[in-house]
Design a protein around this motif. Structure first.
Motif, mmCIF file in Angstrom:
data_model
loop_
_atom_site.group_PDB
_atom_site.id
_atom_site.type_symbol
_atom_site.label_atom_id
_atom_site.label_comp_id
_atom_site.label_asym_id
_atom_site.label_seq_id
_atom_site.Cartn_x
_atom_site.Cartn_y
_atom_site.Cartn_z
ATOM 1 N N ASP A 1 -21.650 -1.023 -11.694
ATOM 2 C CA ASP A 1 -22.860 -0.404 -12.236
ATOM 3 C C ASP A 1 -23.569 -1.311 -13.242
ATOM 4 O O ASP A 1 -24.672 -0.991 -13.689
ATOM 5 N N ARG A 2 -22.922 -2.402 -13.607
ATOM 6 C CA ARG A 2 -23.542 -3.350 -14.536
ATOM 7 C C ARG A 2 -24.487 -4.289 -13.785
ATOM 8 O O ARG A 2 -24.587 -4.249 -12.559
ATOM 9 N N TYR A 3 -25.181 -5.123 -14.549
ATOM 10 C CA TYR A 3 -25.907 -6.224 -13.918
ATOM 11 C C TYR A 3 -24.867 -7.060 -13.168
ATOM 12 O O TYR A 3 -23.793 -7.348 -13.687
ATOM 13 N N GLN A 4 -25.185 -7.475 -11.982
ATOM 14 C CA GLN A 4 -24.203 -8.199 -11.173
ATOM 15 C C GLN A 4 -24.182 -9.695 -11.473
ATOM 16 O O GLN A 4 -23.196 -10.374 -11.172
ATOM 17 N N THR A 5 -25.246 -10.200 -12.046
ATOM 18 C CA THR A 5 -25.287 -11.607 -12.446
ATOM 19 C C THR A 5 -25.978 -11.724 -13.794
ATOM 20 O O THR A 5 -26.754 -10.844 -14.194
ATOM 21 N N CYS A 6 -25.701 -12.816 -14.472
ATOM 22 C CA CYS A 6 -26.377 -13.081 -15.744
ATOM 23 C C CYS A 6 -27.872 -13.288 -15.521
ATOM 24 O O CYS A 6 -28.695 -12.902 -16.365
ATOM 25 N N ASP A 7 -28.239 -13.882 -14.409
ATOM 26 C CA ASP A 7 -29.655 -14.111 -14.114
ATOM 27 C C ASP A 7 -30.403 -12.789 -13.962
ATOM 28 O O ASP A 7 -31.553 -12.664 -14.404
ATOM 29 N N ASN B 1 -18.017 -21.219 -11.509
ATOM 30 C CA ASN B 1 -16.831 -20.386 -11.292
ATOM 31 C C ASN B 1 -15.960 -20.253 -12.539
ATOM 32 O O ASN B 1 -14.728 -20.162 -12.463
ATOM 33 N N ILE B 2 -16.592 -20.225 -13.704
ATOM 34 C CA ILE B 2 -15.881 -20.113 -14.978
ATOM 35 C C ILE B 2 -16.316 -18.840 -15.697
ATOM 36 O O ILE B 2 -17.509 -18.569 -15.824
ATOM 37 N N VAL B 3 -15.347 -18.066 -16.145
ATOM 38 C CA VAL B 3 -15.589 -16.878 -16.960
ATOM 39 C C VAL B 3 -15.146 -17.205 -18.390
ATOM 40 O O VAL B 3 -14.055 -17.740 -18.595
ATOM 41 N N HIS B 4 -15.968 -16.874 -19.376
ATOM 42 C CA HIS B 4 -15.621 -17.192 -20.767
ATOM 43 C C HIS B 4 -14.443 -16.349 -21.252
ATOM 44 O O HIS B 4 -13.513 -16.857 -21.849
ATOM 45 N N ARG B 5 -14.510 -15.039 -21.036
ATOM 46 C CA ARG B 5 -13.446 -14.069 -21.364
ATOM 47 C C ARG B 5 -13.406 -13.624 -22.808
ATOM 48 O O ARG B 5 -12.651 -12.710 -23.143
ATOM 49 N N ASP B 6 -14.168 -14.231 -23.706
ATOM 50 C CA ASP B 6 -14.060 -13.829 -25.116
ATOM 51 C C ASP B 6 -15.413 -13.936 -25.817
ATOM 52 O O ASP B 6 -15.513 -14.460 -26.918
ATOM 53 N N LEU C 1 -13.988 -27.818 -18.161
ATOM 54 C CA LEU C 1 -14.865 -27.459 -19.269
ATOM 55 C C LEU C 1 -15.632 -28.665 -19.806
ATOM 56 O O LEU C 1 -16.777 -28.542 -20.231
ATOM 57 N N SER C 2 -15.006 -29.827 -19.782
ATOM 58 C CA SER C 2 -15.662 -31.026 -20.308
ATOM 59 C C SER C 2 -16.843 -31.459 -19.441
ATOM 60 O O SER C 2 -17.697 -32.216 -19.898
ATOM 61 N N ARG C 3 -16.889 -30.965 -18.207
ATOM 62 C CA ARG C 3 -17.989 -31.323 -17.317
ATOM 63 C C ARG C 3 -19.169 -30.363 -17.429
ATOM 64 O O ARG C 3 -20.171 -30.513 -16.722
ATOM 65 N N LEU C 4 -19.050 -29.358 -18.301
ATOM 66 C CA LEU C 4 -20.154 -28.429 -18.504
ATOM 67 C C LEU C 4 -21.185 -29.046 -19.445
ATOM 68 O O LEU C 4 -20.842 -29.478 -20.543
ATOM 69 N N HIS C 5 -22.434 -29.073 -19.030
ATOM 70 C CA HIS C 5 -23.504 -29.626 -19.860
ATOM 71 C C HIS C 5 -24.685 -28.661 -19.836
ATOM 72 O O HIS C 5 -25.398 -28.551 -18.836
ATOM 73 N N LEU D 1 -24.036 -18.575 -19.933
ATOM 74 C CA LEU D 1 -22.979 -17.968 -19.125
ATOM 75 C C LEU D 1 -23.314 -18.028 -17.636
ATOM 76 O O LEU D 1 -22.422 -18.230 -16.799
ATOM 77 N N GLY D 2 -24.585 -17.853 -17.298
ATOM 78 C CA GLY D 2 -24.983 -17.955 -15.904
ATOM 79 C C GLY D 2 -24.659 -19.330 -15.339
ATOM 80 O O GLY D 2 -24.178 -19.459 -14.202
ATOM 81 N N TYR D 3 -24.905 -20.349 -16.144
ATOM 82 C CA TYR D 3 -24.563 -21.725 -15.741
ATOM 83 C C TYR D 3 -23.051 -21.860 -15.536
ATOM 84 O O TYR D 3 -22.594 -22.414 -14.532
#
Length: 319
Positions: free
Chosen positions: A298-304, A168-173, A103-107, A161-163
Motif C-alpha cells: 500500500d506504500r509508494y512502490q518506488t522512491c521515484d 539493489n541496495i537497501v539502506h535499512r536505517d 558501497l564505495s562505487r555509489l556516487h 535512495l532511489g539511486y
C-alpha cells in the motif's frame, strides 16, 4: 627519546622528539594554536592515534557501531571523517568487506562519499568525506520544520535512495540521525555501515537484535529482518517526515520500549500526524500516511513514485 609525527588542523606538519618524563603543552609553530594540553608520555600514544595513513584529531560522534573521528591524511592537509567499528568479529569483517566494495562505487550528490577503508587493530574502518553542519536529529531538537522544508529534505533523501535501490541496495536505517544537513543546506544520507545488498544471506544481526531505530523501522523489518525491501526504506522516510512535521517520531508514546512499539506496529496503532499537527495540508498528510502504510504493497512502490508527488507539493505550497 622518541620521535612522534603529528599534524595541526591548519595543515602544518609537526615533528616531536620527546623525553620519557615530558609533561606540558604543544602549540603549532605556524598558526600558534594549542594542539594538545596536559600532555604526558603516558597519554601521548593515545592522543596521537593513527589509522593507516591518517592522524586522528578528535572524536566527532559516537554510535552503536563505533566512533567517528576527524582526521588528517599524511600526504596533504585534507580533512576526512573516519568511522572505526567496535566489533572484531570475523563474520562481521567478512560481511563488511563484501558490502564496502559495492558501497564505495555509489556516487550521488546526496550520499556521503566513501574514500577508503581498511583494518586497524582487527577493527574495520571507513574513510569518508568530512561534512560540516549538523544531523537532522540535531536540527529537530531545536525546531519543528515547516511542511515545504520537510518536503525538500524528503525529496533529496528519496533521490539518493532511489539511486541506491537501482543498484539493489537497501539502506535499512533511515532516521534523522543518519541524515546530515551541511552548512550550504545540502542533504546527505550518511552511515551506510549496515546497508546490505538484497538477496545476500547473513547469519543474524549483532546479538540477534533488530537493526534500526524502532520508531522509524518498518513493521515487516521488526517482524523478520529477512523481509526488508525497498518499501522498508520508504516507510522510514515517511516516519522521518512525521518527526519533522510534529516534533517527535511516530510511536513516541511508547517511549522507545521495543515490545510495546512492536505491538503498536502490529496493530498499526499510534497517534496520527493529523492529530499532532492539525494545521498540515491534507496533501502533505496523505504523502506521510501512504509512505507509512502498514502493508508494504500500500506504500509508494518506488522512491521515484514518492519523489514525483513530493516535488509537485513543493511547487504548490507557499514559500
Amino acid at each position: 627519546m622518541k620521535i612522534y609525527n603529528a599534524r595541526c588542523q591548519c595543515g602544518s606538519a609537526i615533528k616531536m622528539e620527546m623525553r620519557e618524563d615530558f609533561s606540558g603543552q604543544i602549540f603549532c609553530g605556524l598558526c600558534k594554536k594549542l594542539i594538545m594540553s596536559t600532555l604526558t608520555q603516558n597519554n601521548l600514544e593515545e592522543n596521537l592515534q593513527r589509522v593507516g595513513d591518517y592522524l586522528l584529531l578528535k572524536v566527532l560522534g559516537h554510535g552503536c557501531a563505533g566512533n567517528v573521528y576527524l582526521a588528517h591524511r599524511d600526504n596533504d592537509s585534507k580533512q576526512v571523517a573516519i568511522k572505526i567499528f567496535d566489533s572484531t568479529d570475523q563474520q562481521i569483517a567478512t560481511r563488511f568487506n563484501e558490502n564496502i566494495q559495492t558501497l564505495s562505487r555509489l556516487h550521488h550528490p546526496n550520499l556521503i562519499k566513501i574514500q577508503g577503508w581498511g583494518n586497524h587493530n582487527n577493527k574495520m574502518y571507513i574513510v569518508m568525506e568530512y561534512l560540516k553542519g549538523e544531523t537532522l536529529k540535531d536540527r529537530l531538537q531545536r525546531e519543528v520544520l515547516p511542511a515545504r522544508r520537510t518536503l525538500k529534505i524528503a525529496y533529496y533523501i528519496l533521490d539518493a535512495l532511489g539511486y541506491a535501490h537501482r543498484k539493489n541496495i537497501v539502506h535499512r536505517d533511515i532516521k534523522p540521525g543518519n541524515l546530515y544537513i551541511t552548512g550550504e543546506g545540502m542533504v546527505k544520507v550518511i552511515d551506510l555501515g549496515i546497508a546490505k545488498i538484497l538477496g545476500k544471506t547473513v547469519s543474524k544481526t549483532t546479538n540477534g537484535e533488530v537493526v534500526g531505530n524502532v520508531e522509524y523501522t518498518a513493521p515487516e523489518q521488526m517482524e523478520n529482518i529477512q523481509n526488508i525491501s525497498f518499501q522498508s526504506d520508504i516507510y522510514s522516510v515517511g516516519a522521518t517526515m512525521f518527526h519533522c512535521l510534529c516534533g517527535r517520531p511516530p510511536y513516541a508514546e511508547y517511549q522507545g520500549n521495543l515490545l510495546q512499539t512492536f505491538m503498536g506496529k502490529k496493530r498499526n496503532k499510534y497517534i496520527a500526524l493529523r492529530e499532532q499537527n492539525p494545521s498540515l495540508p491534507p496533501a502533505v498528510l496523505h504523502v506521510v500516511e501512504k509512505a507509512m502504510s502498514y502493508n508494504g504493497n500500500d506504500r509508494y512502490q518506488t522512491c521515484d513514485e514518492m519523489k514525483e508527488e513530493v516535488y509537485e507539493l513543493i511547487n504548490i505550497l507557499p514559500k
